[in-house]
Scaffold this motif. Structure first.
Motif: not given
Length: 710
Positions: A427-432
């Motif tokens: 999820w955080m990778g997609a956010l970045v």
């Protein structure tokens, strides 16, 4: 004016100076008047200096303009337009400034990419280090196991040698027992011969006794006949005696004529008396014989019964002896087989000993190799640590370069500081990734995009933003420790947007995030509905894996707890932090499931942690016993829901991974004083929420995209 014009002016000045100085020099030879000579020299010198001044002025003016332009560039202003008397030089300078501006733009982009990539590289290296640590630990365990195995093999070899010796002793004893059994069998055969002879003799005795019994019975019968005859004789003697008596009476009547008959009668009477006496004696003797015969018959009956019994016992003894012989022969055969088996075992144990020697040798070689691999792994781990340090330095230098280069770009209307946690997957990778793409859409915004692996790095990034005089900051906090820097930025007039993870302060401009309370409540609602459908009553045991020590986890937990508290049958047996980290969630969940083996559900605050939880459940073989409640909307979790994989994930409440891009869009509109319209819901002036959706098996088809990157 170009460089050639300056060069022409310089040449003209030299020529004019030549035409001024040559007449002055010649006049010194031809003019006799000193006053005129002085006047000519003075006029020539004045004219020379006037020409020199005009020439230098026309040459220095573009130089001054060049200096001014250079100072502007040095100060970071690349947006001015300098032309006029500089001519081609001005155009070349403008081209240089434009090239520098383009270079700065590219440098900004590249430094952003290097910053993010170095952060991601550092994170990858960290994960590789973690894996290397586990591999090194495993290799050490293998090495220790190999050493232990070698020692055990040596002990086993010693035991095998002892076993061989024992087997040899057993084999020898089995052989002795086999010989004893053979001797016993032979002696039993001899005993059977004696018993057979005894049986024959008993049969002969029995037959003789039977004959004797018959003879005595016959004798008894004959004595009975004799007794009958004697009785007849006795009766005859009695009759004779009676006749003699009658004869005597008649002889007495006859007188003298009967005297002779009287004598005869007396003699007859005497014979009759003697005969009766003899008959009585014979009868007495016969009676004794008869009684003895009867006793003899009884004795023969007893003897016959005993001989019959003895014969029966002898026959039974013979049969049992035959069974004993068969058993001894069978035992002897088994002893022979056991002897052969003991020899076979001895041979096999010899082979096993040889194999164990080889195993020990191989194990010792493996131990050496494993120790070598362990040493290499530790060296590799040390190299990874060096790479980690190099990556951290590269990241720091890239951030410094980005901040430094941003000073030379004054063409942008606003400067935005953007701070997100480092990530390259989940999820955080997609956010970045989505946030980075959004920043490229706003060309009038100079975005200082910095990612950080931990709170201390985020503190440095926030300090850099403050030093760079940014107009606004968008920050997704690692934890509450960044609060003082957020408050400092807000107090300096910098607009601060707190993204996703709320802080315990009111000194910020706006909060934008998912509906964390609804995330927890939605998971609890699905849990309650599931229990009602399956059991008809709401009861179950739950483990909670929280995110980080920040309000986001508190709010998600609040939504979940407020819902399940309505149902006393639901028991929360354990709750620990997973730090939004897949590996930590795996370790924590595995330990808690061992401690609470009857737990039925795991409530996860994040889909990325859920993937670690799935691995923990599978490792423990509880795929059909434990189910998961999750949130975030990650593709891997959606795929498990769609394919009905085990352990079963009941729900994943969506938590938009594009909220970083939404935050950039929101802050851009806020700075530009535009209407705040977007995919968010206004709660109050300082709080905006992005709604979530409960994704289950019923609506998974609407939300699962196999081509999604997250």
């Amino acid at each position: 004016m170009d460089l050639k014009g300056l060069q022409s002016k310089f040449y003209i000045a030299i020529i004019l100076s030549f035409f001024i100085f040559v007449p002055m020099v010649l006049s010194a030879f031809y003019v006799e008047s000193l006053a005129i000579l002085i006047g000519i020299l003075f006029f020539g010198s004045a004219l020379f200096f006037i020409v020199l001044y005009m020439t230098l002025k026309s040459m220095l003016k573009p130089m001054i303009q060049m200096e001014k332009a250079t100072n502007e560039v040095a100060s970071g202003n690349l947006s001015f337009d300098e032309s006029g008397e500089m001519g081609e030089l001005s155009q070349s300078f403008d081209q240089m400034v434009s090239s520098i501006h383009q270079l700065i733009q590219k440098t900004n982009g590249l430094s952003d990419e290097v910053t993010i990539s170095s952060d991601e590289l550092s994170l990858v290296i960290k994960e590789i280090r973690d894996i290397s640590d586990r591999v090194t630990d495993s290799i050490r365990q293998i090495s220790n196991g190999s050493i232990s195995q070698t020692e055990q093999a040596k002990e086993s070899l010693g035991a095998m040698v002892n076993l061989q010796e024992t087997i040899s002793e057993v084999s020898e004893k089995v052989l002795n027992l086999s010989n004893v059994a053979s001797n016993a069998s032979e002696e039993a055969e001899d005993g059977k011969g004696y018993i057979d002879q005894n049986i024959d003799q008993m049969a002969m005795i029995n037959e003789s006794v039977h004959k004797l019994a018959k003879f005595i019975e016959k004798l008894n019968s004959q004595t009975s006949e004799i007794d009958n005859i004697i009785e007849v004789i006795t009766n005859i003697s009695k009759q004779t005696n009676l006749l003699a008596l009658n004869a005597s009476i008649e002889a007495a009547r006859a007188g003298d004529h009967g005297k002779g008959f009287m004598v005869v009668a007396d003699e007859v009477k005497k014979l009759a008396d003697e005969s009766e006496q003899s008959a009585n004696q014979i009868s007495s003797i016969i009676h004794e014989v008869n009684e003895n015969a009867l006793q003899a018959v009884d004795y023969t009956k007893v003897l016959t019964a005993e001989t019959d019994k003895g014969t029966s016992v002898a026959n039974d003894t013979s049969k049992k002896l035959l069974n004993i012989i068969d058993s001894i022969q069978h035992i002897s055969s088994e002893f022979n087989t056991l002897y052969e088996l003991s020899n076979t075992i001895s041979n096999h144990s010899t082979n096993v000993s040889e194999l164990m020697n080889q195993t020990i040798q191989i194990s010792e070689e493996n131990t050496i190799e494993v120790e070598t691999v362990a040493a290499s792994s530790e060296e590799n781990l040390a190299s990874m640590e060096q790479m980690q340090e190099m990556s951290d330095r590269l990241n720091r230098h890239a951030k410094d370069l980005r901040l430094y280069v941003s000073q030379f770009d004054r063409t942008k209307q606003f400067k935005l500081g953007l701070s997100l946690p480092t990530a390259y997957h989940g999820w955080m990778g997609a956010l970045v990734e989505t946030t980075k793409k959004e920043t490229l859409k706003h060309e009038h915004m100079d975005t200082l995009f910095l990612t950080s692996k931990n709170a201390s790095e985020q503190h440095r990034d926030m300090r850099e933003f403050l030093d760079a005089d940014v107009d606004a900051v968008v920050i997704l906090p690692h934890d509450d420790s960044v609060t003082p820097l957020v408050e400092e930025a807000y107090s300096k007039g910098i607009d601060v947007l707190i993204l996703d993870r709320d802080l315990n302060t009111s000194k910020y401009t706006v909060y934008l995030g998912g509906d964390n309370e609804e995330t927890g409540r939605g998971s609890a609602e699905v849990l309650v509905d599931t229990l009602k459908q399956e059991k008809g009553e709401v009861n179950g045991r739950i483990i909670e894996i929280k995110g980080v020590q920040a309000p986001i986890s508190d709010i998600r937990r609040k939504g979940f707890i407020n819902m399940i508290e309505k149902y006393p049958g639901i028991e929360l047996v354990a709750s620990e932090f997973g730090d939004f980290d897949r590996e930590k969630a795996y370790k924590v969940t595995k330990r808690l499931l061992k401690e609470h083996h009857d737990a039925e559900f795991v409530y996860s605050h994040d889909d990325d942690m859920t993937m670690g939880i799935v691995r923990a459940i599978r490792d423990l073989g509880k795929e059909n016993e434990v189910r998961i409640l999750s949130c975030a909307g990650m593709k891997d979790v959606y795929k498990m829901i769609k394919n009905h994989e085990r352990p079963k994930i009941l729900v994943s409440v969506t938590y938009s991974p594009t909220m970083g891009a939404t935050a950039v869009d929101f802050m851009t509109k806020y700075l530009e004083k535009k209407e705040l319209v977007g995919n968010w819901t206004k709660i109050d002036d300082k709080k905006y929420i992005i709604p979530g959706i409960k994704v289950t098996e019923r609506n998974i088809e609407k939300h699962y995209d196999p081509n999604a990157k997250w």
